[in-house]
Design an enzyme around this catalytic site. Structure first.
Site, PDB file in Angstrom:
ATOM      1  N   THR A   1       0.835  -1.195   0.000  1.00 37.14           N
ATOM      2  CA  THR A   1       0.000   0.000   0.000  1.00 37.14           C
ATOM      3  C   THR A   1       0.869   1.244   0.000  1.00 37.14           C
ATOM      4  O   THR A   1       2.064   1.190   0.302  1.00 37.14           O
ATOM      5  CB  THR A   1      -0.902   0.067   1.244  1.00 37.14           C
ATOM      6  OG1 THR A   1      -0.107   0.428   2.391  1.00 37.14           O
ATOM      7  CG2 THR A   1      -1.602  -1.252   1.494  1.00 37.14           C
ATOM      8  N   ASP A   2       0.270   2.367  -0.294  1.00 40.38           N
ATOM      9  CA  ASP A   2       0.917   3.633  -0.012  1.00 40.38           C
ATOM     10  C   ASP A   2       0.740   3.925   1.484  1.00 40.38           C
ATOM     11  O   ASP A   2       0.058   3.195   2.217  1.00 40.38           O
ATOM     12  CB  ASP A   2       0.324   4.746  -0.879  1.00 40.38           C
ATOM     13  CG  ASP A   2       1.312   5.879  -1.136  1.00 40.38           C
ATOM     14  OD1 ASP A   2       2.231   6.068  -0.306  1.00 40.38           O
ATOM     15  OD2 ASP A   2       1.177   6.582  -2.142  1.00 40.38           O
ATOM     16  N   TYR A   3       1.332   5.001   1.935  1.00 45.03           N
ATOM     17  CA  TYR A   3       1.442   5.348   3.353  1.00 45.03           C
ATOM     18  C   TYR A   3       0.052   5.440   4.003  1.00 45.03           C
ATOM     19  O   TYR A   3      -0.738   6.313   3.679  1.00 45.03           O
ATOM     20  CB  TYR A   3       2.147   6.701   3.448  1.00 45.03           C
ATOM     21  CG  TYR A   3       2.922   6.976   4.698  1.00 45.03           C
ATOM     22  CD1 TYR A   3       4.308   6.914   4.711  1.00 45.03           C
ATOM     23  CD2 TYR A   3       2.282   7.329   5.872  1.00 45.03           C
ATOM     24  CE1 TYR A   3       5.042   7.195   5.850  1.00 45.03           C
ATOM     25  CE2 TYR A   3       2.995   7.616   7.021  1.00 45.03           C
ATOM     26  CZ  TYR A   3       4.370   7.554   7.008  1.00 45.03           C
ATOM     27  OH  TYR A   3       5.080   7.844   8.151  1.00 45.03           O
TER      28      TYR A   3
END
Length: 765
Positions: free
Chosen positions: A290-292
């Site tokens: 995932t992104d942050y």
């Protein structure tokens, strides 16, 4: 008991099988050795240890989001961490890897990632600028050097390349991508993945790439970061998916999900994207991160609490949770309640373990940890020279009336503007490992360039913005450059300096953090305080050259009308100062060409070259026509078109021809054109091929880039450039999402940009 030694023996015995495996996420066949190794390891793991492999916390070294992870060392020892990102320093990484392999029960090594977006300490131009070189060898070289430097500091995984197509320069992250065109974007994606990963990831200077952000992140409503994206699937496949697909086919080891929704479903929980398209249609088998905090952010999207959204992400095909602590914190409960099954968890864990196997970490957990190599590799003279050369290829000469440029090294040169003496702003956004103390300002570079042949005098002239809070928001992460003096005082100093000069170079535009993540803008014109400075400099009557610093296409309509010479320099990296001096003083002739259209006004956005016609296209764009597509107050055409860029020399195109005017479904024709350097300087030209499908089962764009070649020509030299046109180049996704080339009439177009083109028809039978 630590069983790392047993893992190492097993990994060594499978070395031959690994050597024949694909370097990244798309294997042509199963690797029996790796499969057996991972099967054995999975059989030894507890549920807690499996979930730990899916957990990616951040260090406190480099902050790229709001959340922070704490107590990482203890979590690693407990087997609750699969990787860590944004740690800088090989000894720090060594210490944490030692905990993983010597203190955790199974001794599974960590994967260490970083946002090595456009270089490590040797920083290359921002990706948008780099794309303007149209030089795939330079693009690959920049990634190769970045991989060598980062790997020598212990990093084995980079969150790059970002391949999102963007047609809205209000979006700050336009700076991180390669522009508006899918064909060029796909070529750059392939070059970047190859540069990072090398041939097979077996060497300790090859690191795993991560293609991001999947998918469509570059098309948010209103140009506002993290915002909703909504488009037809036909548009997705034809206009946005090509660079992602190219990255997958190039073998990228990982993909990152995007923050936005797709068809109303956040990408991180979108099974159609992650499983049906990425793994099913494209046959890719790497791991998805995932992104942050993207998992926990789905709560705000309205998809449920942390347990619910974590289960949705896993079932969609997401494998690793960056920072949100959703997998580590909730999947055990979801498994117990039957909301996920063990097979889904094991599939995600397997993909993480396979990535570590491909990287060779089971065989040698310290493979990337060699402080001696870092001392030789990081910011070396050879790397800096390449960065300087490549940066000079990216600058786009927009205007050069009366051949003001290149400047002669004589007399007194006034360098004025808020970007003229700010070394920290040269590298550009997302240069998280940069060492600003090592870099030159433009002022220092100019003085070095002219030596004793000329005098360079400097004045700041103005602050970046009149509003101190706006400037503070646009100069974060050590890029602050505000001067406490008043606008009147700064301007008076600038005019005193300019009064004694022969020529004025104005270094204006955005700061490096005025673009990038969470840096969307509604106004893209030059800040008013800088405009007032520029007007005053022009009023002196002296020749003025504008160096426009930007991380996006900006609106330069006024400047184009009033400033005699404009060089768009983006943010050129750690060696930007010297590279700009090389071009300004004629050591290098500018050769960059735009990869995003430059609008006349924000009101035109989105504006891009490969648009569809309406049913009422204007016959004459120079004037308003009632009941035709257009604006009352502006032409439709942009200020500067896609592919545009001038040189110190001139190029003439002649003899455009096709080898045949008909092509069969299994044949090809050749388009050829002769390009002649008709000027006084040696230079590089980027020859561009476009094609238009005149009649289709769906509406087709007015033109599409289908080929390009960067050539070097000495003054007076000619060269014949050829492009092979195959049925593959004519294919598109029809309404049923079938990838087809439909018989009929086409136009082939060749020229120096998307506007100035020679045209010839041909037919696909």
């Amino acid at each position: 008991m630590n069983i790392l030694k047993n893992f190492s023996v097993a990994a060594a015995s499978f070395a031959l099988a690994l050597a024949t495996a694909s370097c990244g996420g798309s294997r042509s066949g199963s690797d029996a050795g790796m499969d057996a190794f991972v099967d054995d390891l999975l059989g030894k793991m507890t549920l807690e240890e499996k979930l730990g492999q899916l957990n990616l916390p951040a260090s406190d070294d480099i902050v790229t989001g709001q959340a922070k992870s704490s107590n990482i060392g203890q979590m690693v020892a407990d087997g609750k961490v699969g990787g860590v990102f944004n740690i800088k320093g090989v000894e720090k990484i060594r210490d944490l890897q030692r905990v993983a392999v010597e203190e955790s029960r199974l001794g599974i090594p960590l994967i260490f990632g970083m946002d090595v977006v456009h270089g490590y300490e040797t920083v290359f131009p921002i990706p948008l600028g780099l794309s303007c070189s149209w030089d795939m060898q330079s693009v690959e070289k920049s990634a190769r050097i970045a991989a060598r430097e980062a790997s020598s500091a212990g990093i084995c995984w980079t969150f790059s390349p970002m391949v999102d197509i963007c047609r809205d320069p209000r979006w700050g992250r336009a700076s991180e991508g390669s522009g508006e065109d899918p064909f060029l974007g796909a070529a750059i994606a392939r070059a970047m993945v190859k540069g990072y990963q090398g041939d097979n990831l077996r060497n300790n200077d090859e690191i795993m790439a991560c293609v991001k952000h999947f998918a469509l992140y570059g098309a948010p409503e209103g140009g506002r970061d993290y915002n909703t994206v909504d488009m037809s699937r036909q548009r997705m496949f034809n206009e946005y998916f090509a660079p992602y697909k190219a990255g997958a086919e190039a073998g990228a080891g990982s993909f990152m999900t995007s923050f936005n929704t797709v068809d109303g479903i956040p990408a991180t929980a979108n099974r159609w994207l992650l499983t049906d398209v990425l793994r099913g249609m494209w046959g890719w088998d790497g791991f998805v991160v995932t992104d942050y905090t993207a998992i926990s952010e789905m709560i705000a999207h309205g998809l449920g609490d942390l347990q619910q959204v974590s289960a949705l992400a896993l079932k969609a095909g997401t494998d690793m949770d960056m920072v949100a602590d959703g997998f580590n914190g909730t999947l055990a409960q979801s498994l117990e309640e039957g909301k996920v099954d063990l097979g889904q968890i094991d599939a995600a864990v397997r993909r993480i373990l396979e990535a570590k196997y491909k990287l060779g970490l089971f065989d040698d957990p310290y493979k990337y940890i060699d402080s001696g190599r870092g001392e030789k590799e990081i910011y070396s003279a050879a790397n800096r020279e390449e960065a300087r050369r490549i940066a000079a290829e990216t600058f786009v000469l927009l205007k050069n009336d009366n051949d003001i440029l290149p400047l002669r090294k004589k007399g007194r040169i006034a360098l004025i503007g808020p970007l003229a003496n700010s070394a920290a702003n040269m590298p550009g956004t997302w240069s998280v490992a940069a060492n600003f103390e090592r870099y030159k300002s433009l002022y220092d570079a100019f003085r070095d360039a002219v030596g004793s042949e000329a005098e360079v005098v400097y004045a700041k002239g103005s602050n970046l913005e009149a509003d101190p809070q706006l400037e503070a928001d646009a100069t974060m992460f050590g890029r602050d450059m505000r001067d406490p003096r008043s606008e009147k005082e700064l301007l008076a100093e600038a005019l005193r300096v300019a009064a004694g000069a022969d020529v004025i170079v104005a270094a204006l535009g955005e700061s490096s953090e005025y673009s990038g993540e969470s840096s969307s803008r509604t106004i893209l014109t030059l800040p008013e305080i800088q405009r007032r400075l520029l007007e005053a400099l022009l009023a002196t009557g002296k020749p003025v050259v504008m160096l426009n610093f930007s991380g996006r296409p900006t609106v330069m309509t006024w400047e184009s009308e009033h400033v005699p010479a404009i060089l768009n320099v983006w943010f050129g990296g750690s060696e930007a100062g010297d590279a700009i001096a090389d071009v300004v003083f004629g050591k290098v002739s500018p050769s960059g060409k735009l990869t995003m259209t430059m609008p006349r006004s924000v009101g035109q956005i989105p504006v891009y070259y490969n648009h569809f016609n309406t049913g009422r296209p204007k016959a004459d764009d120079s004037r308003f026509e009632k009941f035709r597509t257009g604006y009352l107050d502006s032409p439709n055409a942009p200020l500067y078109p896609f592919g545009y860029g001038l040189s110190y020399t001139t190029f003439e195109y002649s003899g455009f021809a096709l080898s045949a005017d008909e092509m069969t479904a299994d044949g090809a024709i050749t388009a050829s054109v002769t390009v002649t350097n008709t000027g006084r300087y040696d230079g590089d030209e980027i020859v561009q091929l476009y094609i238009r499908d005149m009649v289709g089962s769906s509406a087709r764009p007015v033109k599409e880039l289908k080929g390009f070649e960067r050539i070097s020509l000495r003054a007076g030299e000619s060269r014949k450039v050829e492009f092979e046109i195959t049925p593959e180049l004519l294919k598109f996704y029809n309404y049923e999402l079938e990838f087809v080339a439909e018989p009929g009439e086409f136009l082939a177009m060749v020229g120096p940009d998307s506007d100035r083109l020679s045209v010839l028809p041909f037919t696909l039978k």
